[in-house]
Scaffold this active site. Structure first.
Site, PDB file in Angstrom:
ATOM      1  CG  ASP A  78      43.928  43.674  40.800  1.00  0.00           C
ATOM      2  OD1 ASP A  78      42.860  43.489  41.410  1.00  0.00           O
ATOM      3  OD2 ASP A  78      44.866  44.347  41.263  1.00  0.00           O
ATOM      4  CD  GLU A 145      43.029  44.139  46.823  1.00  0.00           C
ATOM      5  OE1 GLU A 145      43.024  44.135  48.068  1.00  0.00           O
ATOM      6  OE2 GLU A 145      43.884  43.529  46.139  1.00  0.00           O
TER       7      GLU A 145
END
Length: 485
Positions: A78, A145
């Site tokens: 991400d 994350e």
């Protein structure tokens, strides 16, 4: 970006270009996951997805390296979605547009996603290459994350076979990272009561914009303004203008220093000139306070539609005093590493609910390399808001990564750096939440290191990637894979 693709032989750039073309903000990585799965199928690379969304890709050792150490390359899927207020970019639909400006790669008024897209691109480039020498290889791409470390928290023991992990989420070439800060979220619900405004009064929107923001760990020591804190200070300095707050909101992510905040206040229209003069004066004061740091800081006031409700005096006092009195920024420095922050906090987000349960929701992220100090600061901030009537809970607690003085992968990478570039890299601990600390819970035997090219101002639209350092990073990464026994 086309210039890089046409002139550079580094395979990272083509993968990074593909990653930028696919929307992948936190919690919305599925399009990118599907692209990687299809790519792996075409390349005949084994790829599995675990129950929390992580991807694990495997590649056999190159010829003659079958008995070498099994290595795990790791990145997260991400990116942080941040944009300037004048940008119409939709992170769920629109691709990121990389732009070459001199020696740096930027995006068009948004985050670039080099954090951690460039690391992810390097992992895929290693998997896709046929001319590299390495032992058995696994690539771990974790999900979510940036907002919850969901993938790292959910990684199961036994899912990976490697004993050495190279994390690709560091952001300074010439530095090898051997430790990181842990973190804890402090979530505040500050209830408020409302009342009706006088129909003869007028409403004014006060906005603080143009701040640089940035990563709440890596950039917390740069002296940048926190829009939420500074706007609360502005409201507390409106001497001589009796007003009521109707709305107060700012920031968008707890791990990004807030760049913008706005409030709507209501007062008697006779104070309009005084209010405008005060705001102009406070603009000058703020500009002087952040001279040389916040060059685009803008404080404005404009007339607004009269709201249907305003905060009571008691609720307004609790709101402004709790924000202004909350500790924010750097608390202490790490005595073991030069210029490294040890403990800090960031008031990242404030939102206001106006229906149902009336409350302000405030998100604070505390980071520290020292577990007890991290918890002490979290408890102090919790007690501070509770003293103003708030309901507070702590969650998202993750451990730091303690440096290993006997790390074999560090020694190998340091030697390769010296051999390649003729200088010794710095040994560093990062004041940010790398996933390595969480990995050690399920895989305490892993020998870990973190490395990457130079990325400046991640988590903000000013994010930029130093182009030349990507070649150095690639050379170091591939040389290290070859050199591991």
């Amino acid at each position: 970006m086309q210039t890089l693709l046409s002139t550079s032989t580094n395979p990272i750039w083509s993968y990074f270009s593909s990653i930028c073309a696919i929307p992948h903000p936190s919690k919305h990585e599925q399009q990118l996951v599907e692209w990687i799965q299809n790519w792996a199928t075409e390349k005949n690379i084994d790829c599995v997805q675990d129950e929390v969304g992580n991807l694990i890709l495997t590649k056999p050792a190159s010829a003659g390296y079958e008995d070498k150490t099994a290595v795990i390359l790791q990145a997260h899927l991400d990116m942080v979605p941040q944009k300037n207020s004048d940008s119409s970019h939709d992170f769920l639909v629109d691709p990121i547009t990389p732009i070459v400006k001199g020696d740096w790669l930027h995006a068009d008024n948004t985050t670039l996603g080099a954090d951690n897209g460039i690391g992810m691109a390097s992992c895929l480039a290693v998997l896709g290459a046929n001319d590299l020498q390495h032992g058995p290889l696994e690539v771990l791409l974790t999900t979510d994350e940036e907002t919850g470390m969901t993938g790292a928290f959910g990684l199961k023991a036994g899912a990976l076979k490697g004993k050495v992990l190279i994390n690709t989420d560091s952001e300074q070439e010439s530095e090898l990272y051997v430790g990181c800060a842990g973190g804890v979220n402090v979530n505040i619900d500050l209830a408020y009561e409302k009342m009706e405004p006088e129909v003869s009064h007028a409403a004014y929107e006060i906005s603080l914009t143009g701040l640089k923001g940035g990563h709440s760990g890596c950039d917390i020591n740069l002296g940048r303004g926190n829009a939420i804190k500074e706007l609360a200070a502005v409201l507390n300095n409106l001497d001589g203008v009796p007003f009521n707050v109707a709305n107060f909101e700012g920031g968008s992510l707890r791990n990004a220093i807030p760049r913008e905040a706005k409030a709507v206040i209501v007062c008697d229209e006779q104070y309009q000139n005084s209010l405008e003069l005060l705001i102009n004066t406070l603009q000058v004061t703020l500009a002087a306070q952040f001279e040389g740091v916040e060059t685009n800081l803008t404080l404005t006031v404009k007339k607004s539609t009269l709201p249907t409700s305003i905060l009571t005096h008691e609720s307004q006092t609790a709101l402004l005093e709790s924000i202004q009195g909350c500790k924010n920024g750097v608390f202490s420095m790490d005595n073991n590493f030069s210029n490294v922050v040890q403990t800090s906090s960031n008031i990242g987000v404030i939102t206001q609910s106006t229906e149902g349960k009336l409350c302000f929701k405030i998100q604070v992220l505390i980071r520290s390399q020292v577990e007890q100090e991290k918890q002490d600061e979290a408890n102090e901030i919790q007690a501070h808001f509770e003293s103003h009537g708030a309901s507070v809970r702590q969650d998202g607690i993750y451990p730091g990564w303690t440096p290993n003085p006997n790390s074999a992968i560090y020694q190998v990478m340091e030697n390769q750096y010296i051999e390649l570039f003729g200088s010794k890299p710095k040994t560093m601990v990062i004041h940010a939440g790398l996933e390595c600390g969480l990995f050690s819970a399920q895989y305490p035997e892993w020998d870990m290191i973190s490395v990457g090219p130079t990325i400046k101002f991640p988590h903000s639209p000013d994010e930029k990637l130093e182009i030349a350092t990507v070649d150095k990073y690639w050379d170091l990464l591939t040389a290290t894979l070859k050199a591991l026994d």
